[in-house]
Design a protein around this motif. Sequence first.
Motif, mmCIF file in Angstrom:
data_model
loop_
_atom_site.group_PDB
_atom_site.id
_atom_site.type_symbol
_atom_site.label_atom_id
_atom_site.label_comp_id
_atom_site.label_asym_id
_atom_site.label_seq_id
_atom_site.Cartn_x
_atom_site.Cartn_y
_atom_site.Cartn_z
ATOM 1 N N ILE A 99 25.838 10.449 68.426
ATOM 2 C CA ILE A 99 26.904 11.013 69.184
ATOM 3 C C ILE A 99 26.191 11.850 70.321
ATOM 4 N N LYS A 100 26.767 11.284 71.335
ATOM 5 C CA LYS A 100 26.332 12.180 72.692
ATOM 6 C C LYS A 100 26.975 13.377 73.266
ATOM 7 N N PHE A 101 26.330 14.405 73.009
ATOM 8 C CA PHE A 101 27.066 15.687 73.676
ATOM 9 C C PHE A 101 25.919 16.672 74.182
ATOM 10 N N ARG A 102 26.493 17.630 74.973
ATOM 11 C CA ARG A 102 25.670 18.363 75.918
ATOM 12 C C ARG A 102 24.788 19.114 74.967
ATOM 13 N N GLY A 103 23.540 19.338 75.191
ATOM 14 C CA GLY A 103 22.541 19.993 74.321
ATOM 15 C C GLY A 103 22.152 19.494 72.989
ATOM 16 N N ARG A 104 22.437 18.219 72.833
ATOM 17 C CA ARG A 104 21.916 17.578 71.506
ATOM 18 C C ARG A 104 20.343 17.882 71.304
ATOM 19 N N HIS A 105 19.722 17.508 72.314
ATOM 20 C CA HIS A 105 18.231 17.523 72.176
ATOM 21 C C HIS A 105 17.571 18.992 71.928
ATOM 22 N N VAL A 106 18.321 19.831 72.623
ATOM 23 C CA VAL A 106 18.039 21.079 72.499
ATOM 24 C C VAL A 106 18.383 21.817 71.205
ATOM 25 N N LEU A 107 19.582 21.260 70.611
ATOM 26 C CA LEU A 107 19.856 21.697 69.172
ATOM 27 C C LEU A 107 19.196 21.176 68.058
ATOM 28 N N PHE A 108 18.631 19.929 68.450
ATOM 29 C CA PHE A 108 17.922 19.334 67.277
ATOM 30 C C PHE A 108 16.544 19.672 67.317
ATOM 31 N N VAL A 109 15.897 20.398 68.417
ATOM 32 C CA VAL A 109 14.558 21.123 68.533
ATOM 33 C C VAL A 109 14.821 22.317 67.680
ATOM 34 N N LEU A 110 15.931 22.943 67.868
ATOM 35 C CA LEU A 110 16.135 24.332 67.157
ATOM 36 C C LEU A 110 16.405 24.102 65.782
ATOM 37 N N VAL A 111 16.753 23.109 65.249
ATOM 38 C CA VAL A 111 16.953 22.580 63.646
ATOM 39 C C VAL A 111 15.476 22.334 63.210
ATOM 40 N N LEU A 112 14.657 21.747 64.168
ATOM 41 C CA LEU A 112 13.254 21.402 63.675
ATOM 42 C C LEU A 112 12.430 22.668 63.680
ATOM 43 N N ALA A 113 12.573 23.593 64.393
ATOM 44 C CA ALA A 113 12.014 24.993 64.448
ATOM 45 C C ALA A 113 12.244 25.541 63.153
ATOM 46 N N ILE A 114 13.564 25.608 62.777
ATOM 47 C CA ILE A 114 13.767 26.210 61.530
ATOM 48 C C ILE A 114 12.795 25.668 60.379
ATOM 49 N N TYR A 115 12.478 24.470 60.360
ATOM 50 C CA TYR A 115 11.495 23.755 59.501
ATOM 51 C C TYR A 115 10.149 24.461 59.453
ATOM 52 N N PHE A 140 26.765 27.686 41.838
ATOM 53 C CA PHE A 140 27.387 27.245 43.335
ATOM 54 C C PHE A 140 26.455 27.661 44.367
ATOM 55 N N GLY A 141 26.063 28.970 44.012
ATOM 56 C CA GLY A 141 25.190 29.583 45.123
ATOM 57 C C GLY A 141 23.719 28.880 45.331
ATOM 58 N N LEU A 142 23.470 28.353 44.115
ATOM 59 C CA LEU A 142 21.982 27.688 44.161
ATOM 60 C C LEU A 142 22.182 26.312 44.828
ATOM 61 N N ILE A 143 23.480 25.664 44.548
ATOM 62 C CA ILE A 143 23.663 24.436 45.148
ATOM 63 C C ILE A 143 23.570 24.538 46.638
ATOM 64 N N LEU A 144 24.420 25.550 47.075
ATOM 65 C CA LEU A 144 24.589 25.749 48.346
ATOM 66 C C LEU A 144 23.163 26.120 49.223
ATOM 67 N N LEU A 145 22.305 26.586 48.374
ATOM 68 C CA LEU A 145 21.222 27.084 49.164
ATOM 69 C C LEU A 145 20.138 25.761 49.344
ATOM 70 N N GLY A 146 20.403 24.734 48.511
ATOM 71 C CA GLY A 146 19.752 23.510 48.605
ATOM 72 C C GLY A 146 20.432 22.384 49.122
ATOM 73 N N SER A 147 21.661 22.768 49.803
ATOM 74 C CA SER A 147 22.535 21.636 50.414
ATOM 75 C C SER A 147 22.202 21.076 51.734
ATOM 76 N N PHE A 148 21.553 21.686 52.488
ATOM 77 C CA PHE A 148 20.971 21.389 53.800
ATOM 78 C C PHE A 148 19.593 21.293 53.908
ATOM 79 N N SER A 149 19.027 20.366 54.442
ATOM 80 C CA SER A 149 17.542 19.971 54.486
ATOM 81 C C SER A 149 17.450 19.586 55.863
ATOM 82 N N VAL A 150 16.141 20.336 56.533
ATOM 83 C CA VAL A 150 15.852 19.939 57.801
ATOM 84 C C VAL A 150 15.188 18.601 57.785
ATOM 85 N N LEU A 151 14.150 18.461 56.640
ATOM 86 C CA LEU A 151 13.349 17.354 56.611
ATOM 87 C C LEU A 151 14.199 15.902 56.349
#
Length: 275
Positions: A99-115, A140-151
């Motif tokens: 999906i092409k949207f403005r700031g896509r690459h910058v946002l992805f770099v920020l996501v990688l920075a979280i890692y 439920f909290g424990l599941i949410l905690l691991g639900s998103f993975s940068v890797l």
Amino acid sequence: MDKFKNVKKTLLTIFMFIIGILFMSPFLWMISASMKPEADVFLYPIQWIPKHWNLIENYKAVWSTKFSLYYWNSIKVSVLTTALSVLLSSMAAYAFSKIKFRGRHVLFVLVLAIYMIPSQAILVPQFLLFRWMGLFDSHFGLILLGSFSVLGTFMLRQFYMGIHEEFIESARMDGAGHVRIFFSICTPLVRPAIATYAILRFIWTWNDYQNPLIFLRTKDLFTLPLGIRSFADLNGEFYSLIMAASVSAIVPLLIIFIIGQKQVIEGISMGGVKG
């Protein structure tokens, strides 16, 4: 020359077999110890095949405690975390790659920075946030905690990028939207990669000790790593029981890897091929 290559290959195979046995020996000793009476666990030389069997008694002693509850908690948390993580990571990977949207690459770099931020560095803010949201001491909290993975997002993005744009353009000409393209076209093409990540995510969640230790307080909510620690505190003098509990804990991991090893190999092979 061919003879030399065959001899070299045979010697290498023998060497790798010996190394494999050395790596497997602690695991084999654990299985052997879980089947012995306590008095035979530390006999020297090691009795790899027990002379006196105590298999049923040891495993019965383990499963007659709260171990079965801890087991069910781990299955529930690991399966739901894996399913949610695979869905969110694959959707994010598709968005960043197709999906092409403005700031896509910058946002992805920020996501990688979280890692790059150590998980220990954000434990206190996570703890305060989850307690404020009422998610502390809950599965439920424990599941949410691991639900998103940068890797996971980064890994799956590489595979989605390998899908030819012609497939997506053809689907758009037929009136398909991003939801239809994601579920019906792109995701089936990267199924081995998703299966590989799902297996890895399940193993990470199943073995996770830190997050349950911090975010769970009620003993009936404990997952298996905390349950084994609690079981060892009560049965620290009985190594045969601890080994029986440890063997029981790794059985699901072995089953999942045996069932999914073909997908893992295909996923790794896909990573080496650019479309």
